[in-house]
Motif scaffolding. Structure first.
Motif, mmCIF file in Angstrom:
data_model
loop_
_atom_site.group_PDB
_atom_site.id
_atom_site.type_symbol
_atom_site.label_atom_id
_atom_site.label_comp_id
_atom_site.label_asym_id
_atom_site.label_seq_id
_atom_site.Cartn_x
_atom_site.Cartn_y
_atom_site.Cartn_z
ATOM 1 N N ILE A 153 40.222 30.717 54.058
ATOM 2 C CA ILE A 153 40.262 31.992 53.350
ATOM 3 C C ILE A 153 39.164 31.996 52.286
ATOM 4 C CG2 ILE A 153 41.972 31.226 51.642
ATOM 5 C CD1 ILE A 153 43.248 34.054 51.943
ATOM 6 N N LYS A 154 38.495 33.147 52.125
ATOM 7 C CA LYS A 154 37.316 33.215 51.259
ATOM 8 C C LYS A 154 37.190 34.619 50.688
ATOM 9 C CE LYS A 154 34.196 34.214 55.133
ATOM 10 N NZ LYS A 154 33.049 33.773 55.936
ATOM 11 N N HIS A 155 36.393 34.775 49.626
ATOM 12 C CA HIS A 155 35.665 33.789 48.847
ATOM 13 C C HIS A 155 36.356 33.729 47.490
ATOM 14 C CE1 HIS A 155 32.840 35.687 51.714
ATOM 15 N NE2 HIS A 155 32.350 34.466 51.869
ATOM 16 N N PHE A 156 36.812 32.579 47.118
ATOM 17 C CA PHE A 156 37.644 32.380 45.941
ATOM 18 C C PHE A 156 36.773 32.300 44.697
ATOM 19 C CE2 PHE A 156 40.210 29.540 43.151
ATOM 20 C CZ PHE A 156 41.357 30.312 43.091
ATOM 21 N N VAL A 157 36.941 33.217 43.780
ATOM 22 C CA VAL A 157 37.663 34.456 43.707
ATOM 23 C C VAL A 157 36.799 35.434 42.913
ATOM 24 C CG1 VAL A 157 38.927 33.763 41.616
ATOM 25 C CG2 VAL A 157 39.896 35.504 43.084
ATOM 26 N N ALA A 158 37.081 36.748 43.039
ATOM 27 C CA ALA A 158 36.298 37.805 42.375
ATOM 28 C C ALA A 158 34.841 37.794 42.809
ATOM 29 C CB ALA A 158 36.418 37.712 40.857
ATOM 30 N N ASN A 159 34.603 37.480 44.081
ATOM 31 C CA ASN A 159 33.264 37.530 44.678
ATOM 32 C C ASN A 159 33.148 38.876 45.403
ATOM 33 O OD1 ASN A 159 31.465 35.364 47.044
ATOM 34 N ND2 ASN A 159 30.771 37.038 45.772
ATOM 35 N N ASP A 160 33.062 39.960 44.612
ATOM 36 C CA ASP A 160 33.256 41.307 45.140
ATOM 37 C C ASP A 160 31.978 42.138 45.192
ATOM 38 O OD1 ASP A 160 36.178 40.897 45.232
ATOM 39 O OD2 ASP A 160 35.976 40.873 43.059
ATOM 40 N N SER A 161 30.835 41.482 45.024
ATOM 41 C CA SER A 161 29.544 42.151 45.090
ATOM 42 C C SER A 161 28.520 41.142 45.575
ATOM 43 C CB SER A 161 29.155 42.697 43.716
ATOM 44 O OG SER A 161 27.833 43.188 43.717
ATOM 45 N N GLU A 162 27.442 41.642 46.166
ATOM 46 C CA GLU A 162 26.377 40.772 46.650
ATOM 47 C C GLU A 162 25.184 40.709 45.702
ATOM 48 O OE1 GLU A 162 26.405 38.911 50.031
ATOM 49 O OE2 GLU A 162 28.277 39.131 48.910
ATOM 50 N N ILE A 163 25.244 41.456 44.624
ATOM 51 C CA ILE A 163 24.117 41.507 43.691
ATOM 52 C C ILE A 163 24.097 40.236 42.848
ATOM 53 C CG2 ILE A 163 23.121 42.746 41.739
ATOM 54 C CD1 ILE A 163 24.359 45.301 42.924
ATOM 55 N N ASN A 202 29.798 32.997 43.074
ATOM 56 C CA ASN A 202 29.783 33.541 41.725
ATOM 57 C C ASN A 202 30.385 32.595 40.700
ATOM 58 O OD1 ASN A 202 32.319 34.215 43.223
ATOM 59 N ND2 ASN A 202 32.948 34.910 41.207
ATOM 60 N N ARG A 203 30.126 32.915 39.451
ATOM 61 C CA ARG A 203 30.855 32.307 38.347
ATOM 62 C C ARG A 203 32.037 33.216 37.999
ATOM 63 N NH1 ARG A 203 27.165 32.205 33.641
ATOM 64 N NH2 ARG A 203 26.147 33.974 34.670
ATOM 65 N N LEU A 204 33.083 32.637 37.513
ATOM 66 C CA LEU A 204 34.230 33.388 37.023
ATOM 67 C C LEU A 204 34.325 33.150 35.522
ATOM 68 C CD1 LEU A 204 36.815 35.090 37.477
ATOM 69 C CD2 LEU A 204 38.036 32.937 37.874
ATOM 70 N N HIS A 212 35.496 25.350 38.707
ATOM 71 C CA HIS A 212 36.460 26.091 37.895
ATOM 72 C C HIS A 212 37.830 25.421 37.968
ATOM 73 C CE1 HIS A 212 38.130 29.404 35.677
ATOM 74 N NE2 HIS A 212 36.972 30.057 35.722
ATOM 75 N N LYS A 213 38.045 24.490 37.062
ATOM 76 C CA LYS A 213 39.255 23.665 37.109
ATOM 77 C C LYS A 213 40.525 24.501 36.950
ATOM 78 C CE LYS A 213 41.058 19.254 35.431
ATOM 79 N NZ LYS A 213 40.831 18.088 34.533
ATOM 80 N N TRP A 214 40.496 25.503 36.075
ATOM 81 C CA TRP A 214 41.689 26.339 35.897
ATOM 82 C C TRP A 214 42.065 27.029 37.211
ATOM 83 C CZ3 TRP A 214 42.228 31.722 36.432
ATOM 84 C CH2 TRP A 214 43.468 32.236 36.051
ATOM 85 N N ALA A 215 41.076 27.608 37.873
ATOM 86 C CA ALA A 215 41.366 28.343 39.106
ATOM 87 C C ALA A 215 41.754 27.401 40.249
ATOM 88 C CB ALA A 215 40.159 29.188 39.507
ATOM 89 N N LEU A 216 41.019 26.308 40.408
ATOM 90 C CA LEU A 216 41.262 25.401 41.530
ATOM 91 C C LEU A 216 42.493 24.531 41.315
ATOM 92 C CD1 LEU A 216 38.343 26.365 42.112
ATOM 93 C CD2 LEU A 216 37.788 24.039 42.813
ATOM 94 N N GLN A 217 42.542 23.879 40.167
ATOM 95 C CA GLN A 217 43.604 22.903 39.921
ATOM 96 C C GLN A 217 44.858 23.545 39.344
ATOM 97 O OE1 GLN A 217 43.283 20.120 41.404
ATOM 98 N NE2 GLN A 217 42.275 18.597 40.127
ATOM 99 N N ASP A 218 44.699 24.255 38.232
ATOM 100 C CA ASP A 218 45.874 24.775 37.541
ATOM 101 C C ASP A 218 46.585 25.856 38.361
ATOM 102 O OD1 ASP A 218 44.982 23.090 35.596
ATOM 103 O OD2 ASP A 218 44.398 24.651 34.173
ATOM 104 N N VAL A 219 45.809 26.804 38.891
ATOM 105 C CA VAL A 219 46.426 27.930 39.591
ATOM 106 C C VAL A 219 46.704 27.592 41.056
ATOM 107 C CG1 VAL A 219 46.132 30.327 40.313
ATOM 108 C CG2 VAL A 219 45.408 29.612 38.032
ATOM 109 N N MET A 220 45.660 27.276 41.815
ATOM 110 C CA MET A 220 45.854 27.091 43.254
ATOM 111 C C MET A 220 46.711 25.870 43.572
ATOM 112 S SD MET A 220 44.583 29.488 45.254
ATOM 113 C CE MET A 220 44.011 28.806 46.813
ATOM 114 N N ARG A 221 46.337 24.718 43.057
ATOM 115 C CA ARG A 221 47.095 23.508 43.389
ATOM 116 C C ARG A 221 48.386 23.408 42.564
ATOM 117 N NH1 ARG A 221 44.049 20.986 46.992
ATOM 118 N NH2 ARG A 221 41.803 20.735 46.692
ATOM 119 N N GLY A 222 48.294 23.719 41.273
ATOM 120 C CA GLY A 222 49.452 23.549 40.406
ATOM 121 C C GLY A 222 50.504 24.624 40.605
ATOM 122 N N GLU A 223 50.138 25.885 40.399
ATOM 123 C CA GLU A 223 51.112 26.971 40.455
ATOM 124 C C GLU A 223 51.463 27.391 41.883
ATOM 125 O OE1 GLU A 223 49.712 30.157 38.052
ATOM 126 O OE2 GLU A 223 49.305 28.863 36.329
#
Length: 831
Positions: A153-163, A202-204, A212-223
């Motif tokens: 599943i992709k693209h994690f996350v908020a990758n909503d533009s190509e600019i 992108n950067r978040l 992005h440790k918060w997004a990868l570890q805290d949210v996806m893996r942790g929560e």
């Protein structure tokens, strides 16, 4: 064990980890090449192959010239079907397609949200709504993984533009992330058990996604409890230690840029703990086991799987995603005795897919003209193009010889000679292993014989340097003052053009000399060449189409965009139909009262001619059966089953992402700020009283439905939830599809709610396909979280006590019935 041996018995992952050296573990954390992981022959760990993409399994070849692969409808077309069962079928069939390409992991689905409608990859994503996106993604993933192929599943996350996609920071507040952009990933983990996640370029909020440790570890893996791998988008790894320490597992493609020796050095320096490497390696080995890789010695040879049942499925899905937007006087379906003028730039060519990494080499393509002739008869269909809509010149087709040389100067005898049918070359891999991707040259030789005399436009774009010669004279210089443009993912120059006078029946020789580019500083090096030529068109061609339209019973205009507009690598400039298509529609409608517009786009367009035509059908990009699927709907052999998965605004300024401040969209100084927050799509139109052209969830059909009284099984919301049922009868004379939608609107609620909430939000839907006289029941279930918003301060989902309206609707603008449910005490749930 040697590389020919496989592990037939169950794999002991922990034992393998103990046997792997640190160097071998690190080697697994980056690709070996563009599509495969690194094998460890001594431990019978095979290379595992991955493949693009969402609407077909392409394999390892070029974007459009590899092993033939079935082309399915694009994601927005599947989104328009509102059909989870179809998404599962598509996933299951794509699993077989992927295995035919030797791949065990498919780089799909794409679940980014339709934020602006101008995203170049809008076509590749399902919807503006997180629930609809989630339901389809879960079914698609299950279809793949139930059949042994891993979904990514992709693209994690908020990758909503190509600019500026590889550097831009998507600045999004946490509540918006939680309510709009994260739910598809959460559902993929919790409901589908997805095996792989691709991080975006992108950067978040200032941090690259692969770090992005918060997004990868805290949210996806942790929560969420995610236990699969994180894989980079291609060349989307941006660091050594911070990426690995954030829990990012696989750098793609290979060979390693940030892993390999650099990662070993980071371990030795104490920047990365060996246990972190072991954990990542464990996740990779678990993925290999899940996809059955240990049962083989490595990727099998690619084959083409052109199955009759796949053709039938693609054709059916194409019709199911068609959205009937207007049908004045029930012009559609067409009588089988009518004469038809098939007009427009998309009539004689099969626009089956968007551009970029989603492209594949379809085994065949059915054009709309071919589909109409098969349905209505050759003598009832006439054709004129009228105008063009391509962004680049029409690619040169024919017998094209490619002579590959060692070095950049075309010296000596060719090291390899190949042929192509189109001069649109994207060299992921070179055709001979002895050629060096960073030091080669190609001479392309072809002939061109125009059928008509007149002015022709030639165009060339190249990643690398190139010069084109026509009959020995320099035609286009793609070398002097070369600069990055928008083509080939931003790695090629903008198309350089030349107008020339050519004579009908004269054969001209084209020679293009190309040399490979130097390796880019960021390691992202693309080798590509595209050349096109076409006769220029103007008012005489529109006049010819108008004359033809006046002579026939019905004029069907096939208009829209194509894969050069709706494409990865850049966003659309606006919502206007390109070229002179609006003028063509207006002129045709003025002479034929029975004008039908068939739109093929990857998102919304402005329709200044809407009141002047009788029927409009939105067909998206429905795959290789495009012509047959369109003919099925126009003839009535199939019902248009689609509903809009994205609001169609009247004008660009009505879009939820529009602002006078460029920082909101398209972005400025490396940042794009999501100022609209949770008010995306219909949430914006509803809450800010902005009337759309067509509302979210809208779609007509060829029959009528009678809705009975909606009933809720309880008026008090409990942890068990509430189920609303609605009896539906097809009271018309044709087969049809009804999509019953349930929205939640908060009414009486706690006075101290600290945030603004949308007027209503989609929380359930049911799709019923019914024959004339047949009845069915829409069952719509919601639970307490469907009443909630995310409270950032308390880090909880919160539903205040009070009354909530349950809006039973045909679309976001057509509320049919209203029920109420009471939440007696505040409900909350931790993130």
């Amino acid at each position: 064990m040697n590389s020919e041996q496989t592990r037939g018995a169950a794999v002991n992952i922990e034992q393998l980890l103990d046997e792997l050296t640190l160097e071998e573990q690190v080697s697994l954390m980056a690709g070996a090449d563009f599509w495969t992981t690194v094998p460890i022959p001594r431990l019978a760990i095979p290379a595992v192959k991955v493949s693009d993409g969402p609407n077909g399994a392409r394999g390892a070849g070029g974007l459009t010239n590899g092993t033939p692969a079935a082309a399915f409808p694009c994601a927005i077309a599947l989104g328009a079907s509102w059909n989870s069962d179809a998404a599962y079928e598509m996933g299951a069939t794509l699993a077989a397609e992927a295995r035919s390409k030797g791949a065990r992991v498919l780089l799909a689905p794409t679940v980014n949200i339709h934020r602006s409608g101008l995203n170049g990859r809008n076509f590749e994503c399902y919807s503006e709504d997180p629930l609809l996106t989630s339901m389809l993604a879960v079914a698609y993933i299950k279809g793949l993984q139930d059949n042994g192929v891993g979904a990514t599943i992709k693209h994690f996350v908020a990758n909503d533009s190509e600019i500026d996609r590889q550097t831009v920071s998507s600045d999004v507040d946490e509540r918006t992330l939680r309510e709009i952009y994260l739910p598809p990933f959460e559902a993929a983990v919790k409901k589908a058990g997805v095996w792989a996640v691709m991080t975006g370029y992108n950067r978040l909020n200032g941090i690259h996604m692969d770090s992005h440790k918060w997004a990868l570890q805290d949210v996806m893996r942790g929560e969420f409890g995610y236990d699969g791998i994180f894989m980079s988008d291609w060349f989307g790894t941006n660091s050594v230690a911070s990426s690995v320490n954030a829990g990012h597992d696989l750098e793609m493609p290979g060979p390693a840029r940030y892993r390999g020796t650099r990662l070993l050095d980071a371990v030795k320096a104490g920047e990365v703990d060996p246990e972190t490497i072991r954990a990542a390696t464990r996740r990779l080995l678990v993925l290999f086991e899940r996809v059955g890789a240990f049962d083989s010695a490595g990727p099998e040879a690619e084959t083409s799987r052109d199955a009759p049942e796949t053709r039938a499925l693609i054709r059916r899905l194409g019709a199911e995603g068609a959205v009937l937007l207007k049908n004045e006087g029930d012009l559609l379906p067409l009588e089988n005795t009518v004469s038809i003028a098939a007009l427009g730039p998309n009539a004689g060519v099969a626009r089956l897919m968007g551009g970029g990494s989603a492209q594949i080499n379809a085994p065949y393509r059915v054009t709309p003209v071919e589909g109409l002739k098969a349905a209505f008869g050759d003598n009832r269909v006439s054709h004129a193009k009228g105008c063009t809509n391509n962004r680049l010149t029409q690619v040169l087709q024919g017998d094209i010889e490619l002579r590959f040389h060692h070095g950049r100067r075309l010296e000596g005898k060719p090291a390899h000679i190949a042929t192509e049918e189109a001069l649109n070359c994207f060299w992921f891999d070179l055709p001979a292993p002895e050629l060096d991707q960073n030091d080669f040259s190609v001479r392309a030789v072809a002939t061109f014989t125009p059928e008509e005399s007149g002015t022709y436009r030639a165009g060339m774009t190249n990643a690398g340097l190139a010069r084109a010669y026509l009959d020995g004279e320099l035609l286009i210089d793609g070398e002097s003052d070369w600069a990055h443009g928008q083509n080939f993912f931003g790695t090629a120059n903008d198309e350089r053009l030349a107008d020339i006078e050519l004579q009908a029946g004269t054969t001209y020789q084209l020679v293009i000399d190309y040399c490979s580019p130097a390796t880019a500083d960021n390691g992202i090096t693309v080798r590509a060449l595209r050349f096109g030529i076409e006769k220029t068109m103007g008012q005489p061609e529109i006049d010819d189409a108008v004359r033809l339209a006046a002579e026939q019973d019905v004029a069907v205009l096939f208009v829209g965009r194509q894969e050069e507009w709706d494409s990865e690598g850049y966003d659309l400039p606006d919502m206007t139909l390109p070229g002179r298509q609006n003028a063509l529609i207006e002129a045709v409608a003025a002479v034929n009262p029975n004008t039908v517009v068939v739109l093929q786009t990857g998102g919304p367009v402005e329709m200044p001619w809407l009141d002047k035509v009788k029927s409009v059908v939105q067909f998206w990009y429905p795959g290789q059966e495009v012509g047959n699927a369109i003919a099925d709907v126009l003839s009535g052999a199939a019902s248009p089953g689609g509903r809009l998965p994205q609001t169609f605004p009247r004008r660009m300024k009505d879009n939820s992402a529009w602002s006078e401040d460029a920082l909101t969209y398209p972005g400025k100084d490396g940042h794009v700020r999501y100022d609209e927050g949770v008010f995306v799509g219909y949430r914006h139109h509803d809450s800010h009283n902005v009337p759309p052209l067509f509302p979210f969830g809208f779609g007509l059909g060829y029959t009528q439905f009678t809705w009975g009284e909606a009933v809720a099984d309880t008026e008090i919301m409990t942890d068990a939830g509430v189920t609303v049922t609605v009896p539906i009868v097809n009271s018309g004379a044709a087969d049809g599809v009804e999509v019953v939608q349930l929205y939640v609107h908060p009414e009486a609620m706690a006075k101290d709610v600290p945030v603004a909430r949308p007027e209503k939000e989609l929380r359930a839907f049911a799709r019923l396909a019914l024959k004339p006289g047949q009845s069915g029941t829409a069952s719509l279930g919601i639970v307490p979280r469907d009443l909630a918003y995310f409270d950032v301060e308390r880090q909880r989902w919160m539903a205040p006590a009070g009354r909530y309206a349950l809006l039973v609707a045909a679309n976001a603008g057509d509320i049919r019935q209203r029920l109420a449910v009471d939440l007696e005490t505040e409900w909350s749930e931790p993130a």
